[in-house]
Design a protein around this motif. Structure first.
Motif, PDB file in Angstrom:
ATOM      1  N   LYS A   1       0.842  -1.200   0.000  1.00  0.00           N
ATOM      2  CA  LYS A   1       0.000   0.000   0.000  1.00  0.00           C
ATOM      3  C   LYS A   1       0.869   1.238   0.000  1.00  0.00           C
ATOM      4  O   LYS A   1       1.765   1.374   0.823  1.00  0.00           O
ATOM      5  CB  LYS A   1      -0.872   0.038   1.257  1.00  0.00           C
ATOM      6  CG  LYS A   1      -2.143  -0.712   1.142  1.00  0.00           C
ATOM      7  CD  LYS A   1      -3.016  -0.443   2.351  1.00  0.00           C
ATOM      8  CE  LYS A   1      -4.134  -1.442   2.367  1.00  0.00           C
ATOM      9  NZ  LYS A   1      -4.900  -1.389   3.578  1.00  0.00           N
TER      10      LYS A   1
ATOM     11  N   GLN B   1      -2.097   4.685   3.184  1.00  0.00           N
ATOM     12  CA  GLN B   1      -2.030   4.358   4.612  1.00  0.00           C
ATOM     13  C   GLN B   1      -2.428   5.561   5.463  1.00  0.00           C
ATOM     14  O   GLN B   1      -3.110   5.410   6.481  1.00  0.00           O
ATOM     15  CB  GLN B   1      -0.624   3.884   4.986  1.00  0.00           C
ATOM     16  CG  GLN B   1      -0.236   2.563   4.334  1.00  0.00           C
ATOM     17  CD  GLN B   1       1.187   2.172   4.681  1.00  0.00           C
ATOM     18  OE1 GLN B   1       1.545   2.079   5.854  1.00  0.00           O
ATOM     19  NE2 GLN B   1       2.006   1.950   3.663  1.00  0.00           N
TER      20      GLN B   1
ATOM     21  N   GLU C   1      -6.243   5.903   5.253  1.00  0.00           N
ATOM     22  CA  GLU C   1      -6.893   4.852   6.051  1.00  0.00           C
ATOM     23  C   GLU C   1      -6.730   5.114   7.543  1.00  0.00           C
ATOM     24  O   GLU C   1      -7.648   4.864   8.329  1.00  0.00           O
ATOM     25  CB  GLU C   1      -6.339   3.474   5.679  1.00  0.00           C
ATOM     26  CG  GLU C   1      -6.789   3.025   4.307  1.00  0.00           C
ATOM     27  CD  GLU C   1      -6.192   1.706   3.873  1.00  0.00           C
ATOM     28  OE1 GLU C   1      -5.264   1.178   4.557  1.00  0.00           O
ATOM     29  OE2 GLU C   1      -6.644   1.181   2.834  1.00  0.00           O
TER      30      GLU C   1
ATOM     31  N   ASN D   1      -9.756   5.667  10.200  1.00  0.00           N
ATOM     32  CA  ASN D   1      -9.875   4.965  11.484  1.00  0.00           C
ATOM     33  C   ASN D   1     -10.055   5.950  12.641  1.00  0.00           C
ATOM     34  O   ASN D   1     -10.818   5.692  13.575  1.00  0.00           O
ATOM     35  CB  ASN D   1      -8.662   4.065  11.733  1.00  0.00           C
ATOM     36  CG  ASN D   1      -8.637   2.864  10.825  1.00  0.00           C
ATOM     37  OD1 ASN D   1      -9.672   2.402  10.354  1.00  0.00           O
ATOM     38  ND2 ASN D   1      -7.455   2.346  10.562  1.00  0.00           N
TER      39      ASN D   1
ATOM     40  N   LYS E   1     -18.148   2.497   2.346  1.00  0.00           N
ATOM     41  CA  LYS E   1     -17.036   2.202   1.437  1.00  0.00           C
ATOM     42  C   LYS E   1     -16.335   0.918   1.836  1.00  0.00           C
ATOM     43  O   LYS E   1     -16.057   0.064   1.003  1.00  0.00           O
ATOM     44  CB  LYS E   1     -16.047   3.373   1.433  1.00  0.00           C
ATOM     45  CG  LYS E   1     -14.818   3.139   0.579  1.00  0.00           C
ATOM     46  CD  LYS E   1     -13.880   4.311   0.590  1.00  0.00           C
ATOM     47  CE  LYS E   1     -13.006   4.264   1.812  1.00  0.00           C
ATOM     48  NZ  LYS E   1     -11.851   5.172   1.750  1.00  0.00           N
ATOM     49  N   ARG E   2     -16.075   0.776   3.121  1.00  0.00           N
ATOM     50  CA  ARG E   2     -15.358  -0.417   3.581  1.00  0.00           C
ATOM     51  C   ARG E   2     -16.193  -1.685   3.419  1.00  0.00           C
ATOM     52  O   ARG E   2     -15.655  -2.740   3.101  1.00  0.00           O
ATOM     53  CB  ARG E   2     -14.901  -0.236   5.022  1.00  0.00           C
ATOM     54  CG  ARG E   2     -13.767   0.768   5.100  1.00  0.00           C
ATOM     55  CD  ARG E   2     -13.138   0.775   6.451  1.00  0.00           C
ATOM     56  NE  ARG E   2     -12.027   1.710   6.484  1.00  0.00           N
ATOM     57  CZ  ARG E   2     -11.261   1.877   7.542  1.00  0.00           C
ATOM     58  NH1 ARG E   2     -11.503   1.202   8.653  1.00  0.00           N
ATOM     59  NH2 ARG E   2     -10.265   2.731   7.508  1.00  0.00           N
ATOM     60  N   LYS E   3     -17.499  -1.572   3.619  1.00  0.00           N
ATOM     61  CA  LYS E   3     -18.364  -2.736   3.401  1.00  0.00           C
ATOM     62  C   LYS E   3     -18.364  -3.124   1.938  1.00  0.00           C
ATOM     63  O   LYS E   3     -18.256  -4.301   1.600  1.00  0.00           O
ATOM     64  CB  LYS E   3     -19.799  -2.437   3.851  1.00  0.00           C
ATOM     65  CG  LYS E   3     -19.996  -2.461   5.330  1.00  0.00           C
ATOM     66  CD  LYS E   3     -21.437  -2.123   5.678  1.00  0.00           C
ATOM     67  CE  LYS E   3     -21.609  -1.880   7.160  1.00  0.00           C
ATOM     68  NZ  LYS E   3     -22.968  -1.418   7.481  1.00  0.00           N
TER      69      LYS E   3
ATOM     70  N   GLN F   1     -16.194  -2.363  -0.458  1.00  0.00           N
ATOM     71  CA  GLN F   1     -14.899  -2.658  -1.074  1.00  0.00           C
ATOM     72  C   GLN F   1     -14.123  -3.691  -0.267  1.00  0.00           C
ATOM     73  O   GLN F   1     -13.928  -4.818  -0.721  1.00  0.00           O
ATOM     74  CB  GLN F   1     -14.071  -1.380  -1.205  1.00  0.00           C
ATOM     75  CG  GLN F   1     -14.635  -0.395  -2.195  1.00  0.00           C
ATOM     76  CD  GLN F   1     -13.846   0.905  -2.227  1.00  0.00           C
ATOM     77  OE1 GLN F   1     -12.828   1.057  -1.570  1.00  0.00           O
ATOM     78  NE2 GLN F   1     -14.324   1.866  -2.990  1.00  0.00           N
ATOM     79  N   THR F   2     -13.694  -3.324   0.909  1.00  0.00           N
ATOM     80  CA  THR F   2     -12.802  -4.174   1.700  1.00  0.00           C
ATOM     81  C   THR F   2     -13.457  -5.485   2.102  1.00  0.00           C
ATOM     82  O   THR F   2     -12.890  -6.562   1.887  1.00  0.00           O
ATOM     83  CB  THR F   2     -12.334  -3.410   2.960  1.00  0.00           C
ATOM     84  OG1 THR F   2     -11.795  -2.166   2.554  1.00  0.00           O
ATOM     85  CG2 THR F   2     -11.298  -4.204   3.734  1.00  0.00           C
ATOM     86  N   LEU F   3     -14.640  -5.415   2.664  1.00  0.00           N
ATOM     87  CA  LEU F   3     -15.293  -6.620   3.154  1.00  0.00           C
ATOM     88  C   LEU F   3     -15.631  -7.570   2.005  1.00  0.00           C
ATOM     89  O   LEU F   3     -15.410  -8.781   2.114  1.00  0.00           O
ATOM     90  CB  LEU F   3     -16.541  -6.250   3.952  1.00  0.00           C
ATOM     91  CG  LEU F   3     -17.044  -7.272   4.947  1.00  0.00           C
ATOM     92  CD1 LEU F   3     -15.941  -7.739   5.892  1.00  0.00           C
ATOM     93  CD2 LEU F   3     -18.196  -6.710   5.758  1.00  0.00           C
TER      94      LEU F   3
ATOM     95  N   ARG G   1     -14.072  -7.842  -0.821  1.00  0.00           N
ATOM     96  CA  ARG G   1     -12.818  -8.432  -1.296  1.00  0.00           C
ATOM     97  C   ARG G   1     -12.376  -9.567  -0.379  1.00  0.00           C
ATOM     98  O   ARG G   1     -11.980 -10.639  -0.835  1.00  0.00           O
ATOM     99  CB  ARG G   1     -11.721  -7.365  -1.384  1.00  0.00           C
ATOM    100  CG  ARG G   1     -10.365  -7.921  -1.832  1.00  0.00           C
ATOM    101  CD  ARG G   1      -9.273  -6.852  -1.821  1.00  0.00           C
ATOM    102  NE  ARG G   1      -9.194  -6.085  -0.607  1.00  0.00           N
ATOM    103  CZ  ARG G   1      -8.613  -6.496   0.527  1.00  0.00           C
ATOM    104  NH1 ARG G   1      -8.080  -7.698   0.603  1.00  0.00           N
ATOM    105  NH2 ARG G   1      -8.565  -5.718   1.590  1.00  0.00           N
ATOM    106  N   LEU G   2     -12.471  -9.331   0.935  1.00  0.00           N
ATOM    107  CA  LEU G   2     -12.061 -10.355   1.890  1.00  0.00           C
ATOM    108  C   LEU G   2     -12.947 -11.596   1.796  1.00  0.00           C
ATOM    109  O   LEU G   2     -12.455 -12.732   1.859  1.00  0.00           O
ATOM    110  CB  LEU G   2     -12.086  -9.790   3.320  1.00  0.00           C
ATOM    111  CG  LEU G   2     -11.013  -8.757   3.639  1.00  0.00           C
ATOM    112  CD1 LEU G   2     -11.285  -8.111   4.990  1.00  0.00           C
ATOM    113  CD2 LEU G   2      -9.632  -9.382   3.602  1.00  0.00           C
TER     114      LEU G   2
END
Length: 125
Positions: A9, A14, A17, A21, A85-87, A89-91, A93-94
């Motif tokens: 990253k 970073q 992000e 947080n 956004k995190r739901k 994209q990130t979630l 992807r995971l």
């Protein structure tokens, strides 16, 4: 927080992000001024232009807004924007990576769902 300069990253990502947080945890509230690019540069010993790039990502996503001559401030819907956004994209992807790995290992759907349920129970403790 320590930035990972050897990671995949970019540092400016970073930074964005980390600020996300801070907003989610309530360290920055609506209409509160966040750190300037120079403060971030000093905190993380990075170039101010790199810090500015991280701030601009959040401004482009309507998480922060600029007040000319005063700095960057947290928007009213910042937390909701970050969580959404995190739901999305990130979630996602995971989950995709987990399902892919489960398929590679021939883990059944039932077994995978049970692992997820166990993990949820473990997190709640």
């Amino acid at each position: 927080m320590k930035l990972n300069s050897d990671g995949l990253k970019p540092i400016y990502v970073q930074i964005s992000e980390w600020l996300e947080n801070e907003i989610i945890s309530g360290n920055f509230e609506t209409d509160q001024k966040v750190y300037s690019q120079y403060q971030l540069a000093e905190m993380f010993t990075i170039n101010p232009a790199t810090a500015a790039k991280g701030l601009n990502i959040l401004a482009d996503e309507n998480i922060l807004y600029k007040k000319r001559g005063l700095g960057m401030f947290v928007t009213e819907n910042a937390q909701e924007i970050i969580l959404s956004k995190r739901k999305s994209q990130t979630l996602k992807r995971l989950v995709f990576e987990t399902v892919h790995e489960a398929n590679t290992l021939n883990v059944s759907e039932e077994e995978l769902l049970q692992m997820i349920k166990n993990a949820i129970k473990g997190v709640g403790k």
